[in-house]
Design an enzyme around this catalytic site. Structure first.
Site, PDB file in Angstrom:
ATOM      1  N   LYS A  80      42.287  41.151  37.645  1.00 29.85           N
ATOM      2  CA  LYS A  80      43.554  40.396  37.556  1.00 29.85           C
ATOM      3  C   LYS A  80      43.559  39.741  38.824  1.00 29.85           C
ATOM      4  CE  LYS A  80      45.090  44.574  34.853  1.00 29.85           C
ATOM      5  NZ  LYS A  80      45.536  46.009  35.253  1.00 29.85           N
ATOM      6  N   VAL A 274      39.382  50.425  37.202  1.00 27.63           N
ATOM      7  CA  VAL A 274      38.843  51.826  36.499  1.00 27.63           C
ATOM      8  C   VAL A 274      37.585  52.231  36.422  1.00 27.63           C
ATOM      9  CG1 VAL A 274      41.161  52.421  35.453  1.00 27.63           C
ATOM     10  CG2 VAL A 274      39.369  51.217  34.196  1.00 27.63           C
TER      11      VAL A 274
HETATM   12  N1  GLN Z   1      40.606  47.177  31.164  1.00 25.80           N
HETATM   13  C1  GLN Z   1      41.478  48.204  31.656  1.00 25.80           C
HETATM   14  C2  GLN Z   1      42.828  48.527  30.925  1.00 25.80           C
HETATM   15  O1  GLN Z   1      43.370  47.491  30.541  1.00 25.80           O
HETATM   16  C3  GLN Z   1      41.667  47.838  33.156  1.00 25.80           C
HETATM   17  C4  GLN Z   1      42.699  48.745  33.985  1.00 25.80           C
HETATM   18  C5  GLN Z   1      42.240  49.306  35.265  1.00 25.80           C
HETATM   19  O2  GLN Z   1      41.114  48.859  35.904  1.00 25.80           O
HETATM   20  N2  GLN Z   1      43.198  49.766  35.902  1.00 25.80           N
HETATM   21  O3  GLN Z   1      43.095  49.506  30.655  1.00 25.80           O
END
Ligand code: GLN
Length: 331
Positions: A80, A274
């Site tokens: 992001k 995550v």
């Molecule tokens: N791909 C994960 C999601 O959209 C990314 C979220 C994260 O890293 N917090 O849920």
């Protein structure tokens, strides 16, 4: 406490710092037991829950690598920060700040509640899922591969090689994406999306599935720490204003709903994902000369056992320890 060193650029000091970090990684590895590997994207569950590693790349040329430095992992939410910078580079900062706000939500990264409850005019920030999906929709291009191209190009410019997509994680994420689809449909309904929803989501899942290592994160962190300039050759890779806003957002919103605590106790702009990765940028600081890395460094951390907010449990504690010992906080 590390003290009394006049010149940090010697092999001897490097060895000395290395020993400290090795000890700290060995200690905090036990803390991986306090977390759990993400399971809502099934493929992420294959990660080794005991893994912990860190790479610190200093502007002074010193690199410290310790623990599980070789495990590749996917960017997940760290992407992001990259896509926000890319969208600003492609569409302009002022345009992007009309599409997405810069306020922390205090809610989980995949929260949908605030969008409707607060009747927001735009997603609150680019680092929660709603904001990130909106940013991805603003990337130029008609297909997900077109949209992803400038993201991969910026990563290639920073890393010196083009990172690969992890096809298994991409499929797993796409096939377990009900929550992100719900967010996407809401964004579509209120008119926040600039591109077709399916193409936007496919791009978002792809950006989250880009494989990296903590060496890569440390390098990206070092470039951000340098306001977007590559310290190796002085080349501007990310315009200064965009690097600056990206770091501000990392500090205020980068660790989801633990961002306030992280800013207070660690005090470094950082973005987590995550998969267990953390990208951190330590700008040059005015400090007691006995502290290492006063001229700035980038840090990459990997520890897939996550705490409640979706951040690496041991990774955060390790970063907090190092930031305290070496006075890395920007404040
Ligand atoms: N791909 C994960 C999601 O959209 C990314 C979220 C994260 O890293 N917090 O849920």
């Amino acid at each position: 406490m590390v003290q009394g060193i006049a010149n940090w650029n010697t092999e001897e000091t490097e060895e000395w710092l290395q020993q400290y970090v090795d000890d700290w990684v060995a200690f905090y590895r036990k803390h991986t037991n306090d977390g759990e590997v993400a399971s809502y994207i099934p493929e992420l569950q294959k990660a080794n829950p005991d893994a912990l590693g860190i790479v610190i790349k200093g502007n002074n040329g010193i690199t410290i690598r310790s623990g599980d430095t070789e495990d590749p992992f996917t960017l997940q939410s760290i992407s992001k920060a990259i896509t926000f910078a890319v969208a600003c580079m492609e569409r302009g900062v002022s345009y992007m700040l009309q599409q997405v706000d810069v306020e922390p939500t205090g809610e989980a990264f995949n929260s949908i509640m605030h969008l409707e409850m607060k009747q927001v005019k735009k997603p609150l920030n680019p680092f929660n899922n709603a904001g990130a999906i909106t940013v991805t929709s603003a990337l130029p291009g008609d297909t997900s591969d077109d949209k992803l191209e400038p993201v991969l190009k910026l990563l290639e410019d920073m890393l010196g090689n083009r990172p690969e997509l992890n096809a298994d994680v991409f499929k797993s994420e796409r096939d377990s994406s009900t929550r992100n689809r719900a967010i996407g449909y809401y964004l579509l309904e209120v008119g926040f999306l600039e591109s077709d929803l399916d193409i936007t989501l496919e791009t978002y899942f792809k950006q989250c599935s880009i494989d990296v290592t903590i060496d890569d994160l440390a390098r990206i962190g070092m470039i951000l720490a340098n306001d977007g300039m590559d310290p190796k050759n002085g080349e501007e890779i990310i315009p200064r204003q965009i690097a600056r806003i990206t770091k501000v957002l990392m500090l205020t919103c980068g660790m989801y709903d633990a961002s306030g605590k992280f800013a207070t106790y660690v005090g470094i702009p950082a973005k987590s994902g995550v998969s267990g990765g953390i990208l951190a940028a330590v700008p040059p600081r005015v400090r007691d000369e006995s502290m290492p890395f006063t001229d700035g460094c980038g840090i990459g951390v990997y520890g897939p056992a996550l705490g409640e907010e979706g951040n690496s449990v041991a990774g955060i504690r390790l970063l907090r320890h190092i930031a305290t010992q070496w006075d890395l906080s920007i404040f």
